[in-house]
Motif scaffolding. Structure first.
Motif, PDB file in Angstrom:
ATOM      1  N   VAL A  76      -6.743  -2.820   1.617  1.00 12.96           N
ATOM      2  CA  VAL A  76      -5.581  -3.532   2.154  1.00 12.96           C
ATOM      3  C   VAL A  76      -4.343  -3.233   1.295  1.00 12.96           C
ATOM      4  O   VAL A  76      -3.232  -3.117   1.805  1.00 12.96           O
ATOM      5  CB  VAL A  76      -5.841  -5.049   2.223  1.00 12.96           C
ATOM      6  CG1 VAL A  76      -4.613  -5.776   2.775  1.00 12.96           C
ATOM      7  CG2 VAL A  76      -7.051  -5.344   3.097  1.00 12.96           C
ATOM      8  N   LEU A  81      -5.799   0.632   7.879  1.00 18.10           N
ATOM      9  CA  LEU A  81      -6.706   0.154   6.843  1.00 18.10           C
ATOM     10  C   LEU A  81      -7.529   1.286   6.225  1.00 18.10           C
ATOM     11  O   LEU A  81      -8.272   1.067   5.278  1.00 18.10           O
ATOM     12  CB  LEU A  81      -7.639  -0.920   7.401  1.00 18.10           C
ATOM     13  CG  LEU A  81      -6.957  -2.223   7.863  1.00 18.10           C
ATOM     14  CD1 LEU A  81      -7.974  -3.188   8.443  1.00 18.10           C
ATOM     15  CD2 LEU A  81      -6.189  -2.871   6.708  1.00 18.10           C
ATOM     16  N   TRP A 129      -5.811  -9.933   8.887  1.00 16.35           N
ATOM     17  CA  TRP A 129      -6.959 -10.275   8.026  1.00 16.35           C
ATOM     18  C   TRP A 129      -7.596 -11.601   8.448  1.00 16.35           C
ATOM     19  O   TRP A 129      -8.807 -11.704   8.564  1.00 16.35           O
ATOM     20  CB  TRP A 129      -6.494 -10.340   6.569  1.00 16.35           C
ATOM     21  CG  TRP A 129      -7.549 -10.772   5.599  1.00 16.35           C
ATOM     22  CD1 TRP A 129      -7.866 -12.052   5.222  1.00 16.35           C
ATOM     23  CD2 TRP A 129      -8.446  -9.917   4.876  1.00 16.35           C
ATOM     24  NE1 TRP A 129      -8.877 -12.058   4.302  1.00 16.35           N
ATOM     25  CE2 TRP A 129      -9.263 -10.754   4.058  1.00 16.35           C
ATOM     26  CE3 TRP A 129      -8.628  -8.540   4.813  1.00 16.35           C
ATOM     27  CZ2 TRP A 129     -10.236 -10.239   3.223  1.00 16.35           C
ATOM     28  CZ3 TRP A 129      -9.611  -8.028   3.975  1.00 16.35           C
ATOM     29  CH2 TRP A 129     -10.394  -8.876   3.187  1.00 16.35           C
TER      30      TRP A 129
END
Length: 278
Positions: A13, A128, A241
């Motif tokens: 991340v 990601l 997330w």
């Protein structure tokens, strides 16, 4: 506060955040001129016009980046050539190239065994999955974009606000337009393989458009676009997330949402000023 910082404790991340910030900076340099010159349709066409090169490279097992660059270069060349025609409007030429290149790309992709996966990856990317090598590449691309933006600033400025004056000053507006198309191409090609065409186009248009509602000077618009793009990246990653949504699409949605919030804020400000003066 922990809710906000929790996603960034994970290394992938963190790389996605830096990748998104670098893309935001590149798109701020190119996207400001796209917004000021009303070239949004061109930006969209360029983003999707890369599909044939990407599809062919994927089918042959070659470099997606080289395929995208070749396809985008052909698209940019076609746009420049058709833009000089007096019998065909620029929008018509761009539209024809857009549909033609996109159709060719879909035809090529349909020959593969993973049509849906390939096309989804092209459109949405995988922010990601950003690697350290991608960050280095984006940093180099940012340096190139900044150099072009600085060297071409005067010509781009004249071209955006007074093309006739640009010609009078000997700034060669046709060449300036070609270089500007090249800058947009660089931004899209450098970024798409990391974050997909959806996010690239979202960051190319939404943050500069939002910043242009408040700022009048080009450098301030670029700065505002970079900050809004970075904010969109961070907020999008946090939302993605916790909500379990697609990261790239969420970042693009946040960027567009910030534009509409900015537009509503400027409208409220205008109405308030009218009431005060009335």
């Amino acid at each position: 506060m922990e809710w906000l910082l929790e996603p960034f404790a994970v290394s992938f991340v963190q790389r996605a955040l830096w990748g998104g910030i670098l893309v935001s900076l590149i798109c701020a340099l190119a996207g400001t001129w796209v917004v000021l010159r009303g070239m949004a349709f061109l930006g969209d066409a360029m983003a999707h016009g890369m599909l044939p090169g990407v599809a062919l490279a994927s089918l042959l097992g070659g470099s997606l980046l080289i395929g995208a660059a070749a396809s985008a270069g052909a698209m940019a060349f076609g746009v420049t050539v058709l833009g000089r025609s007096k019998r065909i409007s620029r929008d018509t030429g761009i539209g024809l190239l857009f549909v033609g290149m996109l159709s060719l790309g879909v035809i090529i992709v349909s020959r593969s065994q993973s049509f849906a996966v390939d096309l989804t990856g092209f459109l949405f990317g995988d922010v990601l999955a950003v690697r350290d090598g991608d960050l280095v590449f984006l940093t180099v691309a940012l340096g190139c974009a900044a150099l072009v933006a600085v060297l071409g600033h005067r010509a781009f400025l004249a071209l955006a606000f007074d093309p006739r004056k640009a010609h009078t000053l000997g700034l060669r507006p046709r060449w300036a337009h070609g270089v500007l198309v090249g800058l947009v191409t660089l931004a899209i090609v450098a970024s798409f393989h990391v974050v997909g065409t959806l996010l690239v186009f979202g960051l190319l248009i939404a943050p500069p458009a939002a910043a242009a509602l408040w700022a009048r000077r080009v450098p301030l618009i670029m700065l505002g676009a970079a900050l809004l793009g970075a904010l969109s990246t961070a907020a999008g990653l946090v939302i993605s997330w916790h909500a379990g949504t697609a990261a790239g699409a969420t970042i693009a949605a946040v960027a567009v949402g910030l534009f509409f919030a900015s537009a509503l804020a400027t409208l409220a400000k205008s109405l308030l000023e009218k009431r005060v003066h009335s």
